[in-house]
Design a protein around this motif. Sequence first.
Motif, PDB file in Angstrom:
ATOM      1  N   THR A  46      -5.438 -16.912   5.412  1.00 42.92           N
ATOM      2  CA  THR A  46      -6.130 -15.650   5.645  1.00 42.92           C
ATOM      3  C   THR A  46      -7.641 -15.918   5.609  1.00 42.92           C
ATOM      4  OG1 THR A  46      -4.343 -14.478   4.522  1.00 42.92           O
ATOM      5  CG2 THR A  46      -6.432 -13.297   4.762  1.00 42.92           C
ATOM      6  N   LYS A  51     -10.125 -12.224   2.216  1.00 38.89           N
ATOM      7  CA  LYS A  51      -9.791 -12.534   0.820  1.00 38.89           C
ATOM      8  C   LYS A  51     -10.858 -11.970  -0.125  1.00 38.89           C
ATOM      9  CE  LYS A  51      -9.014 -17.069   1.365  1.00 38.89           C
ATOM     10  NZ  LYS A  51      -8.450 -18.431   1.247  1.00 38.89           N
ATOM     11  N   ALA A  54     -10.316  -8.369  -0.770  1.00 35.44           N
ATOM     12  CA  ALA A  54      -9.209  -8.127  -1.703  1.00 35.44           C
ATOM     13  C   ALA A  54      -9.641  -8.401  -3.148  1.00 35.44           C
ATOM     14  CB  ALA A  54      -8.022  -9.014  -1.334  1.00 35.44           C
ATOM     15  N   MET A 242      -1.902 -12.888   7.919  1.00 33.33           N
ATOM     16  CA  MET A 242      -1.689 -12.101   6.691  1.00 33.33           C
ATOM     17  C   MET A 242      -0.222 -11.688   6.548  1.00 33.33           C
ATOM     18  SD  MET A 242      -5.069  -9.646   6.778  1.00 33.33           S
ATOM     19  CE  MET A 242      -4.746  -8.774   5.239  1.00 33.33           C
ATOM     20  N   TRP A 245       0.820 -10.298   3.160  1.00 30.15           N
ATOM     21  CA  TRP A 245       0.129  -9.132   2.595  1.00 30.15           C
ATOM     22  C   TRP A 245       0.912  -7.841   2.882  1.00 30.15           C
ATOM     23  CZ3 TRP A 245      -5.015  -9.513   0.449  1.00 30.15           C
ATOM     24  CH2 TRP A 245      -5.549 -10.802   0.487  1.00 30.15           C
ATOM     25  N   ARG A 246       1.741  -7.869   3.889  1.00 35.05           N
ATOM     26  CA  ARG A 246       2.671  -6.795   4.231  1.00 35.05           C
ATOM     27  C   ARG A 246       1.979  -5.468   4.589  1.00 35.05           C
ATOM     28  NH1 ARG A 246       5.112  -8.517   6.458  1.00 35.05           N
ATOM     29  NH2 ARG A 246       6.851  -7.077   6.435  1.00 35.05           N
ATOM     30  N   ASN A 272       0.714  -1.229  -0.522  1.00 33.65           N
ATOM     31  CA  ASN A 272      -0.054  -1.864  -1.596  1.00 33.65           C
ATOM     32  C   ASN A 272      -1.567  -1.621  -1.448  1.00 33.65           C
ATOM     33  OD1 ASN A 272      -1.754  -4.374  -2.336  1.00 33.65           O
ATOM     34  ND2 ASN A 272       0.052  -4.549  -3.608  1.00 33.65           N
ATOM     35  N   ALA A 275      -3.888  -4.768  -0.677  1.00 34.11           N
ATOM     36  CA  ALA A 275      -3.667  -5.228   0.705  1.00 34.11           C
ATOM     37  C   ALA A 275      -4.295  -4.251   1.708  1.00 34.11           C
ATOM     38  CB  ALA A 275      -2.176  -5.388   0.969  1.00 34.11           C
ATOM     39  N   ALA A 278      -7.959  -5.052   1.862  1.00 31.63           N
ATOM     40  CA  ALA A 278      -8.145  -6.276   2.647  1.00 31.63           C
ATOM     41  C   ALA A 278      -7.996  -5.960   4.141  1.00 31.63           C
ATOM     42  CB  ALA A 278      -7.119  -7.328   2.220  1.00 31.63           C
ATOM     43  N   THR A 279      -7.056  -5.101   4.447  1.00 33.93           N
ATOM     44  CA  THR A 279      -6.820  -4.728   5.849  1.00 33.93           C
ATOM     45  C   THR A 279      -8.011  -3.985   6.439  1.00 33.93           C
ATOM     46  OG1 THR A 279      -4.443  -4.691   5.508  1.00 33.93           O
ATOM     47  CG2 THR A 279      -5.265  -3.407   7.359  1.00 33.93           C
TER      48      THR A 279
END
Length: 395
Positions: A46, A51, A54, A242, A245-246, A272, A275, A278-279
Motif C-alpha cells: 500500500t 499508510k 491510517a 489495499m 483493508w477491505r 472499519n 480503513a 486511509a481510503t
Amino acid sequence: MNHVLSDRINNLAVSQTLAMAALARELKAQGKDIISLSLGEPDFNTPDFIKEAAKKAIDDNWSAYPPVDGYVDLKEAICHKFKRDNNLTYAPSQIVVSTGAKQSLYNVAQVMLNDGDEVILPAPYWVSYFEIVKLSGGIPVEVPTSVESNFKMTAEQLEAAITPKTKMMWFSSPCNPSGSIYSKIELEALVEVLKKHPQIYVVSDEIYEHINYTDSYCSIGSISGMENRTITVNGVAKAFAMTGWRIGYIGAPEFIAKACTKIQGQVTSGANSIAQRATLAAVSAEPSAIQYMVDAFRNRKEIVYNLLSEIPGFKVNQPEGAFYFFPDVSEYFGKTIKGKEINNANDFAMFLLAEANVATVTGDAFGNPNCIRLSYATSEELLREAIKRIKEALA
Ligand code: PMP
Ligand code: GLU
C-alpha cells in the motif's frame, strides 16, 4: 453434519479463487516450490501516503462506530472521484461505503432481488457474481462469449437473453477474468437494448478501472438514460494495493443506496473506521499517484502475452486492463499427458498444479469451461519461471 446447516449454505459453492490460493499456500507450507498465479492481488505494498493517513487516524482516535454508510467527507471525496474519473454525478446520499466491493455487491443483490429474478451475467464473469446472485434468490443467466470475440457480449446477445423476469445485468470492465474493456461505442450499443427494457438495472463493477492499458475509459452510468438505473461498484483493493483493508463503495440511485445502508446497519454497522480514513487519502489522490503500478502491470502483461502465445494449444486474447490472462486451453481436452487424463479446465488446472507446481484457477468458476485464469500480479521473474514450467510440463 450438512443436514444441520441451512440449504442456503449447502447450495453455495466455495470461492474457487480463494480455494486455489489456500491450496497453493498449503502445498508451499509442506515445502513444495509452488508459484501461485491464482489470486488477483497486487504484489505491491500500500503506498506510503495511504499508510500515513491510517496511522494518523489511529493517533487521532478515529475509534468510534462510523456512520453506517461511511464518513461524510469520504462520501464527498468519492463523489468528487466519480466526477473526476468517470463523469458520474452522485450526491453523498447516493454513496455507501462497505467492507470490500464484495460486500457492496452482496448488499445490492440482497436489496434488489426477489426469488426467481433473473440476472444476466456475460460470461466469463467474476467468480462471486454467480454465487452472490444465487444466495440472494436470483437466477444467474449466463451469456457465453469466447476468446474470438475478445470475451465481450454483443447487443444482440444481450437482447436474446432478456426475458420478462430479467431484473439486472452485472458485469465488470476491465473484466476479471478476461481483461477486456468495453469501449464507449460497445456500451452505447448495449444501452440501446436496455432502453427498450426500462425495468433492468445494471451493476457496473469498475474495481479495475485504473488498471487500464487503453487511452480511454467509459462508465456505463455516464451514458444518457443510464444514470438512474446503474449501480457503480468500485473499491480501493486493486488500484491502491489495499486488498486487506477491505473497503469498497457504490454510487447508486438514492433509494438503492438507502436500502444498502439499511441492510448494512443490521449486518456490519459500517466499514472499519481506520480503513475508511486511509481510503479518503487514496480516492482523493490523482490517479497519477499509482501510475508506477499500472506501468509495471502493463510491462508484465506484454511479457506474459508473448510467452503464453508461444505455448502450443493456448489461445490468448490481448487484455486491455486488470491483471489476468484467460487462455482457452480446450485443445488439450481429451489428451493424456504424463499419465494424467485432461478432460476439462479443472483437470488442466490440477495438472499444472501437480506437474508444473503452478497454481491457476479453472475457467469453470468464471462461467467458461474452456479456459483457465492466470493472475500476473506477481514479479516478472516468477512469471517467467511459472510459464517456463507450464510449457515444459505440457511439452
Ligand atoms: N469485483 C471484482 C471484479 C473483483 O475481481 C474483486 C476481487 N477482489 C472484487 C469485486 C472484490 O473486491 P474487494 O476485495 O474490494 O471485496
Ligand atoms: N478478486 C480476486 C480474484 O479474483 C481476489 C479473490 C476473491 O476475492 O475472490 O482473484
